[in-house]
Design an enzyme around this catalytic site. Sequence first.
Site, mmCIF file in Angstrom:
data_model
loop_
_atom_site.group_PDB
_atom_site.id
_atom_site.type_symbol
_atom_site.label_atom_id
_atom_site.label_comp_id
_atom_site.label_asym_id
_atom_site.label_seq_id
_atom_site.Cartn_x
_atom_site.Cartn_y
_atom_site.Cartn_z
ATOM 1 N N HIS A 60 0.836 -1.272 0.124
ATOM 2 C CA HIS A 60 0.039 -0.204 0.170
ATOM 3 C C HIS A 60 0.968 1.144 -0.144
ATOM 4 C CE1 HIS A 60 -3.406 -2.346 1.945
ATOM 5 N NE2 HIS A 60 -2.147 -3.068 2.149
ATOM 6 N N TYR A 61 0.407 2.381 -0.362
ATOM 7 C CA TYR A 61 0.774 3.617 0.221
ATOM 8 C C TYR A 61 -0.092 4.394 0.874
ATOM 9 C CZ TYR A 61 -2.063 5.978 -3.705
ATOM 10 O OH TYR A 61 -3.136 6.489 -4.197
ATOM 11 N N THR A 62 0.635 5.046 1.933
ATOM 12 C CA THR A 62 -0.141 5.644 3.116
ATOM 13 C C THR A 62 -1.281 6.845 2.847
ATOM 14 O OG1 THR A 62 1.555 7.071 3.666
ATOM 15 C CG2 THR A 62 1.743 4.837 4.679
ATOM 16 N N GLU B 85 2.803 -1.159 4.191
ATOM 17 C CA GLU B 85 2.459 0.449 4.209
ATOM 18 C C GLU B 85 3.854 1.111 3.738
ATOM 19 O OE1 GLU B 85 -0.226 2.146 3.589
ATOM 20 O OE2 GLU B 85 -2.002 0.966 4.796
ATOM 21 N N HIS C 92 -2.520 -3.231 -3.171
ATOM 22 C CA HIS C 92 -4.019 -3.118 -2.699
ATOM 23 C C HIS C 92 -5.083 -2.884 -3.962
ATOM 24 C CE1 HIS C 92 -6.642 -1.189 0.654
ATOM 25 N NE2 HIS C 92 -7.167 -2.350 0.379
ATOM 26 N N ASP D 281 -3.868 2.214 -4.881
ATOM 27 C CA ASP D 281 -2.569 2.256 -4.181
ATOM 28 C C ASP D 281 -2.149 0.838 -4.467
ATOM 29 O OD1 ASP D 281 -4.631 1.501 -2.116
ATOM 30 O OD2 ASP D 281 -2.883 1.159 -0.986
#
Length: 268
Positions: A46-48, A110, A162, A172
């Site tokens: 994921h990215y946050t 993440e 994700h 993401d």
Amino acid sequence: MINKKWYKYGLIGLVSMVLSACASSVVDERYQAKGQDSRVKYVVIHYTWEDMPNSLRILTEGEVSAHYLISDDEPARVLQLVDETQRAWHAGLSQWKSDVNLNGNSIGIEVVNLGSRQSGQAVPAESSGWQPFTRSQIERLIVLLKDIQARHGIPAENILGHSDIAPQRKVDPGPLFPWQWLAQEGLGRWYDENRVTELMQQYRQTGLPSVLDVQKQLRQIGYMIELTAEMDKQSKNVLRAFQMHYRPSRYDGVLDLETAAILQDLSR
């Protein structure tokens, strides 16, 4: 006044009872069954969509969580927020092949990154302005992934984004995530470029495959998609997720020669 004799033998008896209880509860771990493997089947990246302070606050104080957080420092740091034996709440409503709700059988990572932002709000994947990941972040991620993969026996093709497992609602880690770099490290799938060139030439002569064939190929790879034989909204979202992963130069959810050829190669 305490009877010393009673106290002495009473204490000895109490100690004996405690030791006996402890001894009876010890688990004999001398034998291990051959038929076992890790419950972890996937890694989801994921990215946050937040900076480091907010990312850490949200992932430790809110309902959402992840096993690992990779910072945007130089050099990047890896923080473990949830033990791998525990379930982290990172995947949500999700599916890959026949597995649903991947929180229970995946490790979530993440990476601190703002994604694509406009006036503080998320914007469609077609928009520009995506924040690149740093080299340090990806290098640390690769080391972490190799360690996880080795310990849990996770196949390369089960390292996902994700957006792969939830294409109707997530984008993401986005089109700037370097999936090809990871694949070169044995951490994901990639296509045969020569084969894709051949397939593109074939499609120029025969025309693009039918929508139903495209849907079947996407499902064969693992994406959750309904076989409607129509390029409807859900199909465009899945195709967009596929393009962000394997052909990020254009990710509009529209089938073209290159997308069709890559899809055909990967679904073999």
